[in-house]
Design a protein around this motif. Structure first.
Motif, short mmCIF file in Angstrom:
data_model
loop_
_atom_site.label_atom_id
_atom_site.label_comp_id
_atom_site.label_asym_id
_atom_site.label_seq_id
_atom_site.Cartn_x
_atom_site.Cartn_y
_atom_site.Cartn_z
N UNK A 80 -12.72 -4.30 -19.44
CA UNK A 80 -11.64 -4.99 -19.70
C UNK A 80 -10.35 -4.47 -19.08
N UNK A 81 -10.11 -3.28 -18.78
CA UNK A 81 -8.89 -2.71 -18.07
C UNK A 81 -9.13 -3.17 -16.70
N UNK B 221 -6.48 -9.89 -22.42
CA UNK B 221 -5.85 -9.11 -21.74
C UNK B 221 -4.31 -8.62 -21.69
N UNK B 222 -3.78 -9.58 -22.16
CA UNK B 222 -2.28 -9.55 -22.15
C UNK B 222 -1.83 -10.36 -23.67
N UNK C 132 2.06 -14.61 -21.60
CA UNK C 132 2.57 -14.70 -20.28
C UNK C 132 3.69 -14.03 -20.08
N UNK C 133 4.75 -13.97 -21.16
CA UNK C 133 5.69 -12.93 -21.15
C UNK C 133 5.36 -11.70 -20.72
N UNK C 134 4.38 -11.07 -21.54
CA UNK C 134 3.78 -9.91 -21.36
C UNK C 134 3.34 -9.46 -19.81
N UNK C 135 2.76 -10.59 -19.28
CA UNK C 135 2.12 -10.75 -18.01
C UNK C 135 3.36 -10.45 -16.88
N UNK C 136 4.54 -11.34 -17.11
CA UNK C 136 5.58 -11.31 -16.20
C UNK C 136 5.96 -10.02 -16.28
N UNK C 137 6.19 -9.35 -17.65
CA UNK C 137 6.94 -7.98 -17.45
C UNK C 137 6.08 -6.93 -16.99
N UNK C 138 4.79 -6.87 -17.05
CA UNK C 138 3.90 -6.11 -16.35
C UNK C 138 3.95 -6.06 -14.85
#
Length: 206
Positions: free
Chosen positions: A8-9, A50-51, A54-60
């Motif tokens: 998963x990671x 996994x996130x 989409x906000x978290x994905x952009x922040x990552x």
């Protein structure tokens, strides 16, 4: 870490990698969940295992960009200044490194400021902390230029100076407005920072 957790990671890293490539190529508008899912070979809904969203994905992705920026600024001014002249030089070096980074990672850099969280959501603490870490590159030299100022004064001034330099860089790199040649833009940035630095020194002597 169990096999499932490790898998998963790995997939999570692949997702962030894919999102970073999409933003670097097309900007924030090019970030499409369906295309990302296809690229990493998972179902569309599996992305949200996994996130969080989409906000978290952009922040990552932004976290990676900030890490690169932090490294670039650290290289630009690696030593703590011990005199006003050294502090001014450090601020100039940091400002010019910031402008160079913006040029080199233009779309990724823009996303740091263009992204807006979904209504009702707030930027998580870990992301805010990473953003604030950048200001240490300004606060250090300001401590030399403004030795009698309070911490609150230096923090406010660091944000003001950053905003000023950022604004010059933003407009200077905006091709739709008045894109400025690199040499001229760097000259204007240095002039701005040195004027602020000399003004602070002059005020201290009064």
């Amino acid at each position: 870490m169990t096999t499932t957790a490790a898998r998963r990671e790995r997939q999570r890293i692949q997702l962030i990698d894919a999102a970073e490539r999409a933003i670097a190529e097309k900007g924030l508008a090019g970030l499409k969940a369906r295309e990302l899912a296809q690229e990493i070979g998972c179902a569309l809904g599996a992305i949200y295992n996994l996130v969080q969203d989409m906000d978290e994905l952009v922040l990552r992705v932004g976290s990676r960009t900030l890490a690169r920026l932090d490294a670039a600024l650290s290289v630009a001014a690696p030593q703590a200044p011990s005199s006003p002249a050294e502090a001014a030089d450090a601020l100039v070096a940091v400002a010019l490194a910031y402008a160079a980074f913006a040029r080199d990672y233009l779309r990724l850099w823009r996303v740091l400021f263009e992204h807006r969280m979904a209504e009702g959501s707030t930027v998580p603490d870990w992301a805010v902390s990473e953003q604030m870490t950048m200001f240490r590159h300004i606060l250090g030299p300001l401590g030399v230029l403004l030795p009698d100022g309070s911490e609150a004064e230096r923090v406010l001034l660091s944000r003001t100076l950053f905003s000023a330099v950022h604004g010059v860089v933003l407009v200077g790199l905006e091709e739709k407005l008045i894109a400025v040649p690199r040499r001229e833009l760097d000259h204007e940035i240095e002039k701005l920072v040195r004027l602020v630095s000399s003004g602070l020194v002059a005020n201290q002597k009064r």
